[in-house]
Write a protein that holds these residues in place. Structure first.
Motif, short mmCIF file in Angstrom:
data_model
loop_
_atom_site.label_atom_id
_atom_site.label_comp_id
_atom_site.label_asym_id
_atom_site.label_seq_id
_atom_site.Cartn_x
_atom_site.Cartn_y
_atom_site.Cartn_z
N THR A 44 0.85 -1.20 0.00
CA THR A 44 0.00 0.00 0.00
C THR A 44 0.88 1.24 0.00
OG1 THR A 44 -1.76 -1.15 1.21
CG2 THR A 44 -1.81 1.26 1.22
N ILE A 45 0.69 2.08 -1.01
CA ILE A 45 1.50 3.30 -1.16
C ILE A 45 0.56 4.50 -1.25
CG2 ILE A 45 3.27 4.49 -2.51
CD1 ILE A 45 4.34 1.91 -1.50
N PRO A 46 0.76 5.52 -0.43
CA PRO A 46 -0.03 6.76 -0.55
C PRO A 46 0.67 7.79 -1.43
CG PRO A 46 1.15 6.75 1.52
CD PRO A 46 1.56 5.50 0.80
N ASP A 47 -0.11 8.73 -1.97
CA ASP A 47 0.37 9.88 -2.73
C ASP A 47 0.71 9.50 -4.18
OD1 ASP A 47 2.45 11.90 -3.79
OD2 ASP A 47 1.74 12.87 -1.98
N SER A 48 0.07 10.20 -5.11
CA SER A 48 0.23 9.88 -6.53
C SER A 48 1.68 9.89 -6.98
CB SER A 48 -0.60 10.86 -7.38
OG SER A 48 -0.15 12.20 -7.21
N HIS A 49 2.46 10.85 -6.50
CA HIS A 49 3.86 10.95 -6.92
C HIS A 49 4.65 9.71 -6.50
CE1 HIS A 49 7.70 12.85 -7.92
NE2 HIS A 49 8.15 12.45 -6.75
N PHE A 50 4.46 9.28 -5.26
CA PHE A 50 5.23 8.14 -4.76
C PHE A 50 4.70 6.81 -5.28
CE2 PHE A 50 6.12 11.52 -1.67
CZ PHE A 50 7.50 11.55 -1.80
N ILE A 51 3.41 6.76 -5.61
CA ILE A 51 2.86 5.56 -6.24
C ILE A 51 3.51 5.36 -7.61
CG2 ILE A 51 0.79 4.50 -7.22
CD1 ILE A 51 -0.80 6.14 -5.06
N ILE A 52 3.54 6.43 -8.40
CA ILE A 52 4.15 6.35 -9.74
C ILE A 52 5.63 6.01 -9.63
CG2 ILE A 52 4.73 7.71 -11.80
CD1 ILE A 52 2.05 9.28 -11.19
N ARG A 53 6.32 6.64 -8.69
CA ARG A 53 7.74 6.36 -8.52
C ARG A 53 7.97 4.90 -8.14
NH1 ARG A 53 11.51 9.92 -4.52
NH2 ARG A 53 11.00 8.32 -2.98
N TYR A 54 7.12 4.36 -7.25
CA TYR A 54 7.25 2.96 -6.84
C TYR A 54 7.06 2.04 -8.05
CZ TYR A 54 6.44 -1.45 -4.37
OH TYR A 54 6.54 -2.76 -3.95
N LEU A 55 6.05 2.32 -8.86
CA LEU A 55 5.79 1.48 -10.03
C LEU A 55 6.96 1.48 -11.00
CD1 LEU A 55 2.07 2.53 -10.67
CD2 LEU A 55 2.85 0.31 -9.81
N ILE A 56 7.57 2.65 -11.20
CA ILE A 56 8.71 2.75 -12.11
C ILE A 56 9.94 2.08 -11.53
CG2 ILE A 56 10.33 4.38 -13.17
CD1 ILE A 56 7.95 6.31 -13.53
N GLU A 57 10.24 2.37 -10.27
CA GLU A 57 11.46 1.85 -9.65
C GLU A 57 11.45 0.33 -9.50
OE1 GLU A 57 11.87 4.02 -6.02
OE2 GLU A 57 12.74 5.79 -7.00
N ASN A 58 10.24 -0.24 -9.41
CA ASN A 58 10.13 -1.69 -9.28
C ASN A 58 9.86 -2.38 -10.62
OD1 ASN A 58 10.06 -2.65 -6.20
ND2 ASN A 58 9.18 -0.60 -6.35
N GLY A 59 10.00 -1.64 -11.70
CA GLY A 59 9.88 -2.22 -13.03
C GLY A 59 8.49 -2.65 -13.41
N LEU A 60 7.48 -2.10 -12.75
CA LEU A 60 6.11 -2.50 -13.03
C LEU A 60 5.52 -1.71 -14.19
CD1 LEU A 60 4.88 -2.82 -9.33
CD2 LEU A 60 5.80 -4.60 -10.82
N ILE A 61 6.02 -0.50 -14.39
CA ILE A 61 5.69 0.29 -15.58
C ILE A 61 6.97 0.95 -16.08
CG2 ILE A 61 3.34 0.77 -14.76
CD1 ILE A 61 4.21 3.65 -14.17
N LYS A 62 6.96 1.35 -17.34
CA LYS A 62 8.12 2.04 -17.90
C LYS A 62 8.04 3.53 -17.58
CE LYS A 62 8.77 -1.20 -21.73
NZ LYS A 62 8.78 -1.36 -23.21
N ASP A 63 9.20 4.15 -17.42
CA ASP A 63 9.26 5.59 -17.19
C ASP A 63 9.08 6.30 -18.53
OD1 ASP A 63 9.87 8.20 -16.65
OD2 ASP A 63 11.82 7.81 -15.74
N PRO A 64 8.00 7.05 -18.71
CA PRO A 64 7.79 7.73 -20.00
C PRO A 64 8.94 8.65 -20.40
CG PRO A 64 5.78 7.79 -18.69
CD PRO A 64 6.86 7.28 -17.79
N ASP A 65 9.60 9.26 -19.42
CA ASP A 65 10.70 10.16 -19.73
C ASP A 65 11.92 9.40 -20.25
OD1 ASP A 65 9.10 12.19 -18.88
OD2 ASP A 65 10.19 12.61 -17.03
#
Length: 264
Positions: free
Chosen positions: A71-92
Motif C-alpha cells: 500500500t503506497i499513498p500519494d500519486s507521486h510516490f505511487i508512480i515512482r514505486y511502479l517505475i522503480e520496481n519495473g512494473l511500468i516504464k518511465d515515459p521520460d
C-alpha cells in the motif's frame, strides 16, 4: 491461465467516488489513473474517503506484484514505486529526455500541482456559487439529510487545508491572477508542439498537464479557469488529443471540447 493472470501486477487505485466515463473530481486521482492507463498496467478504481487513507489524502494504491500487496499513498510516490520496481516504464526514459528536460518537467509539475491546481480548488470551495455547483456534482446523488452534512464537512476540511497551504490567504483576485499566469505560461509552452518536449509520445509532464486539464474541464465548479482554456485552441487541441488517446470513453468531455472548438 488463472495462475498467469494472478501473477500479473495489478493496481487498485483508491480515490473519491468517480462518475462513470468521466474524469475524477480529484486532480491527483485523475493524474494517477492517467499514468496507469498510459502504462498499460492492469488496474481498477476503488471508492474511499480521505479519512481512510494512510496520509489522510487520496489517492493511495494497493499494488499487487511478486506475490505481495504493497500500500503506497500519494500519486507521486505511487508512480515512482511502479517505475522503480519495473512494473511500468518511465515515459521520460522511453522518450530519451535529457537530465535538463527532466528537471524542467519536474519544475512544471510543481507549478501545476502546488500553485495552479491549488488556486483552482480554492475557487471551487471558497466562492459560494462555485461551491454550490461543486457540491451538487460530488454529493448530488447522496441521500438527504446526509448530503448537506457531508458537503459542509468536506467544504470545511478543504478550506482549512487550502488556508494552511497558503493559497486560502490570498484574495479571490490574487488567486485568479495566479491561474491566469499559469494559463499564459502553459499556452506559450505548448504552442506549436504536440507534446511538451517534442517527443513522439507523451512524457510524464504531458500526462500530468493533461490530467489536471481533464479534471478542471469536466466540472462547472471552476468557471474562471475553464473559460480561459475553452477559448484557447492550443490547450483544447492538446486536451482533445490526449483524451482521444487515453480516455475515449470520456464522451461528455470530448463534446465540451468540440463544442468550444467550434465557437472559438
Amino acid at each position: 491461465m488463472s495462475t498467469e493472470l494472478e501473477s500479473r501486477p495489478h493496481v487498485v487505485l483508491w480515490g473519491v467516488a468517480k462518475p462513470p466515463n468521466a474524469p475524477s473530481s480529484s486532480g491527483f486521482c485523475q493524474k494517477l489513473e492517467t499514468f496507469l492507463r498510459f502504462s498499460g498496467i492492469s488496474y481498477e478504481v476503488g471508492e474511499t474517503v480521505p479519512m481512510k487513507a494512510p496520509k489522510g489524502n487520496v489517492p493511495f494504491a494497493d499494488i499487487k506484484h511478486d506475490g505481495k500487496t504493497v500500500t503506497i499513498p500519494d500519486s507521486h510516490f505511487i508512480i515512482r514505486y511502479l517505475i522503480e520496481n519495473g512494473l511500468i516504464k518511465d515515459p521520460d526514459t522511453v522518450a530519451g529526455l535529457t537530465p535538463a528536460q527532466k528537471g524542467e518537467s519536474r519544475a512544471w509539475q510543481a507549478y501545476i500541482e502546488e500553485v495552479l491546481y491549488s488556486a483552482i480548488v480554492r475557487d471551487r470551495w471558497y466562492i459560494d456559487e462555485n461551491y454550490a455547483v461543486t457540491a451538487e456534482e460530488i454529493f448530488g446523488s447522496m441521500a438527504w439529510p446526509m448530503r448537506p452534512i457531508i458537503s459542509w464537512y468536506f467544504r470545511r476540511r478543504v478550506i482549512g487545508s487550502i488556508w494552511n497551504a497558503g493559497m486560502g490567504r490570498h484574495s479571490q483576485e490574487e488567486a485568479q491572477s495566479l491561474q491566469k499566469e499559469a494559463f499564459e505560461a502553459l499556452e506559450a509552452r505548448l504552442s506549436g508542439h504536440l507534446y511538451f518536449h517534442d517527443s513522439e509520445q507523451p512524457t510524464c509532464i504531458d500526462l500530468i498537464v493533461y490530467a489536471f486539464l481533464a479534471n478542471t474541464l469536466a466540472t462547472s465548479g471552476n468557471p474562471y479557469w475553464a473559460d480561459m482554456v475553452l477559448r484557447n485552441p492550443t490547450l483544447l487541441a492538446f486536451t482533445k488529443r490526449m483524451t482521444t488517446l487515453l480516455f475515449p470513453e470520456y464522451k461528455l468531455l470530448l463534446h465540451r471540447i468540440e463544442e468550444a472548438d467550434v465557437l472559438s
